[in-house]
Design a protein around this motif. Structure first.
Motif, PDB file in Angstrom:
ATOM      1  N   SER A 100       0.809  -1.231   0.000  1.00 35.57           N
ATOM      2  CA  SER A 100       0.000   0.000   0.000  1.00 35.57           C
ATOM      3  C   SER A 100       0.839   1.277   0.000  1.00 35.57           C
ATOM      4  O   SER A 100       0.285   2.379  -0.100  1.00 35.57           O
ATOM      5  CB  SER A 100      -0.958   0.012   1.193  1.00 35.57           C
ATOM      6  N   HIS A 101       2.173   1.142   0.112  1.00 33.85           N
ATOM      7  CA  HIS A 101       2.993   2.364   0.122  1.00 33.85           C
ATOM      8  C   HIS A 101       4.459   2.025  -0.141  1.00 33.85           C
ATOM      9  O   HIS A 101       5.100   1.341   0.663  1.00 33.85           O
ATOM     10  CB  HIS A 101       2.874   3.047   1.499  1.00 33.85           C
ATOM     11  N   ASN A 102       4.966   2.492  -1.253  1.00 27.15           N
ATOM     12  CA  ASN A 102       6.418   2.380  -1.474  1.00 27.15           C
ATOM     13  C   ASN A 102       6.887   3.535  -2.355  1.00 27.15           C
ATOM     14  O   ASN A 102       6.095   4.424  -2.713  1.00 27.15           O
ATOM     15  CB  ASN A 102       6.798   1.004  -2.053  1.00 27.15           C
ATOM     16  N   HIS A 103       8.197   3.507  -2.655  1.00 26.84           N
ATOM     17  CA  HIS A 103       8.808   4.558  -3.485  1.00 26.84           C
ATOM     18  C   HIS A 103       9.669   3.884  -4.560  1.00 26.84           C
ATOM     19  O   HIS A 103      10.892   4.025  -4.574  1.00 26.84           O
ATOM     20  CB  HIS A 103       9.662   5.489  -2.619  1.00 26.84           C
ATOM     21  N   LEU A 104       9.008   3.166  -5.448  1.00 27.61           N
ATOM     22  CA  LEU A 104       9.761   2.442  -6.492  1.00 27.61           C
ATOM     23  C   LEU A 104      10.520   3.381  -7.421  1.00 27.61           C
ATOM     24  O   LEU A 104      11.402   2.948  -8.156  1.00 27.61           O
ATOM     25  CB  LEU A 104       8.813   1.577  -7.337  1.00 27.61           C
TER      26      LEU A 104
ATOM     27  N   LEU B 114      -2.830   6.309   7.223  1.00 25.06           N
ATOM     28  CA  LEU B 114      -1.666   6.714   8.015  1.00 25.06           C
ATOM     29  C   LEU B 114      -0.598   5.669   7.740  1.00 25.06           C
ATOM     30  O   LEU B 114      -0.674   4.549   8.239  1.00 25.06           O
ATOM     31  CB  LEU B 114      -2.030   6.754   9.503  1.00 25.06           C
ATOM     32  N   HIS B 115       0.362   6.039   6.902  1.00 20.83           N
ATOM     33  CA  HIS B 115       1.326   5.010   6.485  1.00 20.83           C
ATOM     34  C   HIS B 115       2.382   4.811   7.575  1.00 20.83           C
ATOM     35  O   HIS B 115       2.709   5.754   8.302  1.00 20.83           O
ATOM     36  CB  HIS B 115       1.917   5.379   5.113  1.00 20.83           C
ATOM     37  N   SER B 116       2.859   3.583   7.731  1.00 22.29           N
ATOM     38  CA  SER B 116       3.830   3.231   8.792  1.00 22.29           C
ATOM     39  C   SER B 116       3.406   3.856  10.113  1.00 22.29           C
ATOM     40  O   SER B 116       4.186   4.572  10.743  1.00 22.29           O
ATOM     41  CB  SER B 116       5.239   3.709   8.441  1.00 22.29           C
TER      42      SER B 116
ATOM     43  N   GLY C  45      -0.326  11.741  -2.082  1.00 17.16           N
ATOM     44  CA  GLY C  45       0.627  11.317  -1.073  1.00 17.16           C
ATOM     45  C   GLY C  45       2.007  11.168  -1.697  1.00 17.16           C
ATOM     46  O   GLY C  45       2.124  11.121  -2.922  1.00 17.16           O
ATOM     47  N   GLU C  46       3.007  11.210  -0.995  1.00 13.17           N
ATOM     48  CA  GLU C  46       3.085  11.203   0.440  1.00 13.17           C
ATOM     49  C   GLU C  46       3.158  12.629   0.932  1.00 13.17           C
ATOM     50  O   GLU C  46       3.967  13.421   0.466  1.00 13.17           O
ATOM     51  CB  GLU C  46       4.337  10.415   0.859  1.00 13.17           C
ATOM     52  N   CYS C  47       2.304  12.952   1.884  1.00 13.54           N
ATOM     53  CA  CYS C  47       2.325  14.277   2.476  1.00 13.54           C
ATOM     54  C   CYS C  47       2.123  14.098   3.977  1.00 13.54           C
ATOM     55  O   CYS C  47       1.809  13.003   4.438  1.00 13.54           O
ATOM     56  CB  CYS C  47       1.235  15.155   1.857  1.00 13.54           C
TER      57      CYS C  47
ATOM     58  N   THR D 190       5.655  -1.581   2.335  1.00 13.54           N
ATOM     59  CA  THR D 190       7.104  -1.754   2.516  1.00 13.54           C
ATOM     60  C   THR D 190       7.827  -0.423   2.756  1.00 13.54           C
ATOM     61  O   THR D 190       8.862  -0.397   3.398  1.00 13.54           O
ATOM     62  CB  THR D 190       7.738  -2.420   1.283  1.00 13.54           C
ATOM     63  N   ASP D 191       7.316   0.682   2.187  1.00  9.56           N
ATOM     64  CA  ASP D 191       8.035   1.962   2.182  1.00  9.56           C
ATOM     65  C   ASP D 191       9.411   1.799   1.512  1.00  9.56           C
ATOM     66  O   ASP D 191      10.299   2.610   1.725  1.00  9.56           O
ATOM     67  CB  ASP D 191       8.188   2.544   3.592  1.00  9.56           C
ATOM     68  N   ALA D 192       9.574   0.735   0.736  1.00 11.65           N
ATOM     69  CA  ALA D 192      10.853   0.487   0.050  1.00 11.65           C
ATOM     70  C   ALA D 192      11.208   1.675  -0.839  1.00 11.65           C
ATOM     71  O   ALA D 192      10.309   2.303  -1.403  1.00 11.65           O
ATOM     72  CB  ALA D 192      10.729  -0.772  -0.807  1.00 11.65           C
TER      73      ALA D 192
END
Ligand SMILES: [Zn+2]
Length: 265
Positions: free
Chosen positions: A7-11, A153-155, A93-95, A203-205
């Protein structure tokens, strides 16, 4: 093999650039069927958009100004953000807010986040929020936003006493394998308290790597490989007394609902 949604990463991150095709192939091999790629500043929005266009079934895009990047924004940032949101499948997002960074200008961050929230209401898009050491400020801002747009609300690493009030505001919470580090036990414990219909995994990878003790085949010293999600979710399932498959399915259907992932069935 159970299916997963990150649901949230930075590929788009430059650390992944030389390995991106392999990383995406590894994610698919480990059951990840979709991921939300979050932009962080005007400098990477184009890369996020291109990733989405070249992998339309596998990736969705989100565009926003990360609180660490707020100070570098141009006077036209909001117009540029609107431009990238012309894609009806893009979310915001991400903000968010962050007082962990040195020289955090919280007044500036609040003003920028208020603009993201307004835009999310106007365009009817979900919001992915980052918050570190700014929970009272974030909570106040969400409360003043009427109606509050759907948000993740990520992580989530906030205080446990805020979980119930945040649920009342409609919050969704995503779990990161990073919380499986022994020193993050308090943040991990919070995930026992999240109702199953508000829970997601991420993952927020390439950041926020889980502990090496997970012994995944993808761990390396340079970046958090998002295919590790398959191993991280086992820690969450164990904490909640659920099977990994059941936990993954619930998180998956929550992501599909919040982000309106019509390409995932
Ligand atoms: Zn992130």
């Amino acid at each position: 093999m159970f299916k997963l949604i990150d649901s949230h990463n930075h590929l788009q991150d430059h650390r992944l650039s030389p390995h991106r095709a392999q990383v995406i192939a590894d994610m698919k091999r480990e059951g990840i069927e979709h991921a939300i790629v979050n932009g962080t500043s005007e400098a990477d929005w184009q890369d996020v958009q291109e990733l989405h266009i070249s992998n339309p079934e596998f990736l969705s895009s989100a565009f926003g100004l990360h609180p660490w990047k707020v100070k570098d924004r141009s006077p036209e940032w909001l117009e540029k953000l609107r431009h990238f949101l012309k894609n009806p499948r893009a979310s915001i997002g991400e903000c968010g807010l962050d007082q962990w960074i040195i020289e955090a200008n919280i007044i500036d961050q609040v003003a920028v986040l208020r603009d993201h929230i307004k835009l999310s209401r106007e365009l009817d898009r979900p919001l992915t929020l980052h918050c570190l050491k700014a929970w009272p400020e974030l909570f106040a801002l969400l409360k003043e936003s009427k109606p509050i747009p759907p948000f993740l609300l990520h992580s989530f690493g906030g205080p446990s006493h805020l979980i119930k009030p945040l649920l009342k505001l409609g919050a969704h919470f995503s779990f990161s394998g990073y919380f499986l580090h022994e020193r993050k036990r308090k943040a991990l414990e919070n995930f026992r308290l999240i109702p199953e219909d508000r829970l997601m995994v991420e993952t927020d990878a390439p950041d926020m790597a889980p502990p090496k003790s997970l012994l995944t085949p993808y761990q390396n010293d340079n970046f958090h490989h998002p295919a590790d999600l398959r191993w991280s979710i086992k820690g969450l399932a164990e904490l909640r007394g659920e099977s990994p498959k059941c936990c993954a399915e619930q998180c998956r259907s929550n992501s599909i609902r919040l982000f309106a992932l019509t390409s995932v069935s």
